[in-house]
Design a protein around this motif. Structure first.
Motif, PDB file in Angstrom:
ATOM      1  N   TYR A  33     -16.604  25.988   5.169  1.00 56.93           N
ATOM      2  CA  TYR A  33     -17.198  26.073   6.496  1.00 56.93           C
ATOM      3  C   TYR A  33     -18.665  25.658   6.444  1.00 56.93           C
ATOM      4  O   TYR A  33     -19.348  25.923   5.466  1.00 56.93           O
ATOM      5  N   TYR A  35     -22.094  26.361   8.838  1.00 52.51           N
ATOM      6  CA  TYR A  35     -22.691  27.118   9.935  1.00 52.51           C
ATOM      7  C   TYR A  35     -24.149  26.698  10.067  1.00 52.51           C
ATOM      8  O   TYR A  35     -24.754  26.173   9.134  1.00 52.51           O
ATOM      9  N   GLN A  37     -27.944  28.332  11.388  1.00 54.35           N
ATOM     10  CA  GLN A  37     -28.683  29.525  11.796  1.00 54.35           C
ATOM     11  C   GLN A  37     -30.030  29.085  12.322  1.00 54.35           C
ATOM     12  O   GLN A  37     -30.904  28.691  11.552  1.00 54.35           O
ATOM     13  N   GLY A  40     -34.042  33.083  15.443  1.00 62.69           N
ATOM     14  CA  GLY A  40     -33.775  34.084  16.462  1.00 62.69           C
ATOM     15  C   GLY A  40     -32.346  34.119  16.956  1.00 62.69           C
ATOM     16  O   GLY A  40     -32.036  34.852  17.896  1.00 62.69           O
ATOM     17  N   GLN A  41     -31.486  33.339  16.339  1.00 61.18           N
ATOM     18  CA  GLN A  41     -30.094  33.316  16.772  1.00 61.18           C
ATOM     19  C   GLN A  41     -29.175  33.659  15.616  1.00 61.18           C
ATOM     20  O   GLN A  41     -29.539  33.571  14.450  1.00 61.18           O
ATOM     21  N   GLY A  42     -27.974  34.017  15.962  1.00 64.58           N
ATOM     22  CA  GLY A  42     -26.983  34.273  14.928  1.00 64.58           C
ATOM     23  C   GLY A  42     -26.470  32.975  14.342  1.00 64.58           C
ATOM     24  O   GLY A  42     -26.897  31.892  14.711  1.00 64.58           O
ATOM     25  N   LEU A  43     -25.563  33.098  13.439  1.00 64.68           N
ATOM     26  CA  LEU A  43     -24.971  31.915  12.828  1.00 64.68           C
ATOM     27  C   LEU A  43     -23.969  31.288  13.782  1.00 64.68           C
ATOM     28  O   LEU A  43     -23.167  31.971  14.403  1.00 64.68           O
ATOM     29  N   PHE A  45     -20.966  28.476  14.175  1.00 64.22           N
ATOM     30  CA  PHE A  45     -19.968  27.698  13.464  1.00 64.22           C
ATOM     31  C   PHE A  45     -20.080  26.224  13.807  1.00 64.22           C
ATOM     32  O   PHE A  45     -20.249  25.848  14.971  1.00 64.22           O
ATOM     33  N   TYR A  48     -14.977  23.151   9.960  1.00 65.97           N
ATOM     34  CA  TYR A  48     -14.116  23.851   9.007  1.00 65.97           C
ATOM     35  C   TYR A  48     -13.182  22.855   8.341  1.00 65.97           C
ATOM     36  O   TYR A  48     -12.551  22.034   9.014  1.00 65.97           O
ATOM     37  N   GLU A 102     -12.497  36.924   3.215  1.00 65.97           N
ATOM     38  CA  GLU A 102     -13.928  36.922   2.988  1.00 65.97           C
ATOM     39  C   GLU A 102     -14.430  35.518   2.764  1.00 65.97           C
ATOM     40  O   GLU A 102     -13.858  34.752   1.982  1.00 65.97           O
ATOM     41  N   GLN A 103     -15.490  35.162   3.426  1.00 70.55           N
ATOM     42  CA  GLN A 103     -16.176  33.906   3.205  1.00 70.55           C
ATOM     43  C   GLN A 103     -17.401  34.175   2.343  1.00 70.55           C
ATOM     44  O   GLN A 103     -18.161  35.108   2.602  1.00 70.55           O
ATOM     45  N   PHE A 104     -17.578  33.346   1.342  1.00 68.85           N
ATOM     46  CA  PHE A 104     -18.711  33.470   0.435  1.00 68.85           C
ATOM     47  C   PHE A 104     -19.731  32.403   0.814  1.00 68.85           C
ATOM     48  O   PHE A 104     -19.398  31.214   0.873  1.00 68.85           O
ATOM     49  N   PHE A 105     -20.944  32.841   1.032  1.00 72.42           N
ATOM     50  CA  PHE A 105     -21.971  31.945   1.546  1.00 72.42           C
ATOM     51  C   PHE A 105     -22.884  31.409   0.452  1.00 72.42           C
ATOM     52  O   PHE A 105     -23.190  32.100  -0.526  1.00 72.42           O
ATOM     53  N   GLY A 106     -23.340  30.193   0.669  1.00 76.66           N
ATOM     54  CA  GLY A 106     -24.365  29.616  -0.178  1.00 76.66           C
ATOM     55  C   GLY A 106     -25.746  30.022   0.300  1.00 76.66           C
ATOM     56  O   GLY A 106     -25.878  30.706   1.311  1.00 76.66           O
ATOM     57  N   PRO A 107     -26.779  29.595  -0.408  1.00 77.75           N
ATOM     58  CA  PRO A 107     -28.149  29.978  -0.064  1.00 77.75           C
ATOM     59  C   PRO A 107     -28.715  29.254   1.144  1.00 77.75           C
ATOM     60  O   PRO A 107     -29.732  29.652   1.687  1.00 77.75           O
TER      61      PRO A 107
END
Lengths: 114, 114
Positions: A33, A35, A37, A40-43, A45, A48, A102-107
């Protein structure tokens, strides 16, 4: 590798230039995925990928955004003719298709468009 | 479309105080629920998740969350916070089908004062 990696970690570009952001998912994870960010906002999408299936592009904000995933592994997100509103942190996540959601996120890659 | 609301934008607590962060979602079907945490300078990591079963789920570092279906809520709690809990907390939901992409809230910044 042990986790999702992304490069570059920071990218500063001028308005109108194209940029490419890279994501290396966890080995063996079939789902990937992107995303975004924004401050001031959420992530939000973006896109995919699941295995060799056609990607779900429903989150891409404009046709300046595209992504590909070669060989079911590494993915590249390309933004053409960047605009200042594209400035954000771009996050990649991968998920093992079997079991767990579960999604694992990068930095992330912090993109700044001047 | 799914949406997630986190009403607390910034919470400031003293160490040992109790924490509750609100999360409400909007979706009529079955959902998976998550809390992710982002410590300063680090990437997003999973705190806890709910798929089914016991609506009270326990996560890492003493965090727990309760799924209340009738209220469309998944509030995060910790009985006694520590300075090291200072971070940004994101609630997220997805539907266990299709792209499984996550819908995130805008996040709650927690500052714990020693």
């Amino acid at each position: 590798g042990a986790g999702v990696s992304q490069s570059p970690s920071n990218k500063v570009t001028e308005k109108g230039k194209d940029v490419e952001l890279r994501c290396d998912p966890i080995s063996g994870h079939t789902a990937l995925y992107w995303y975004r960010q924004s401050l001031g906002q959420g992530l939000e999408f973006l896109i995919y990928f699941q295995g060799n299936s056609a990607p779900d592009k429903s989150g891409l904000p404009s046709d300046r955004f595209s992504a590909e995933r070669t060989g079911g592994s590494v993915s590249t997100l390309t933004i053409q003719r960047t605009q200042q509103e594209d400035s954000a942190v771009y996050l990649c996540a991968s998920r093992q298709d079997r079991g767990g959601n579960e999604q694992f996120f990068g930095p992330g890659t912090r993109l700044t468009v001047l | 479309a799914q949406s997630v609301s986190q009403h607390n934008h910034h919470v400031i607590l003293s160490e040992a105080a109790s924490l509750e962060l609100g999360c409400n979602y909007s979706y009529g079907g079955t959902v998976n629920l998550f809390w992710y945490v982002q410590y300063p300078g680090q990437h997003l990591q999973l705190l806890l998740k709910y798929f089914s079963g016991d609506p009270l789920v326990k996560g890492i570092k003493g965090f727990e969350a309760e799924f209340i279906k009738s209220k469309f809520s998944f509030n995060l709690r910790k009985p006694s916070v520590q300075w090291s809990d200072t971070a940004e907390y994101f609630c997220a939901v997805n539907a266990p089908s299709g792209a499984n992409n996550l819908f995130f809230g805008t996040g709650t910044r927690l500052t714990v004062i020693p």
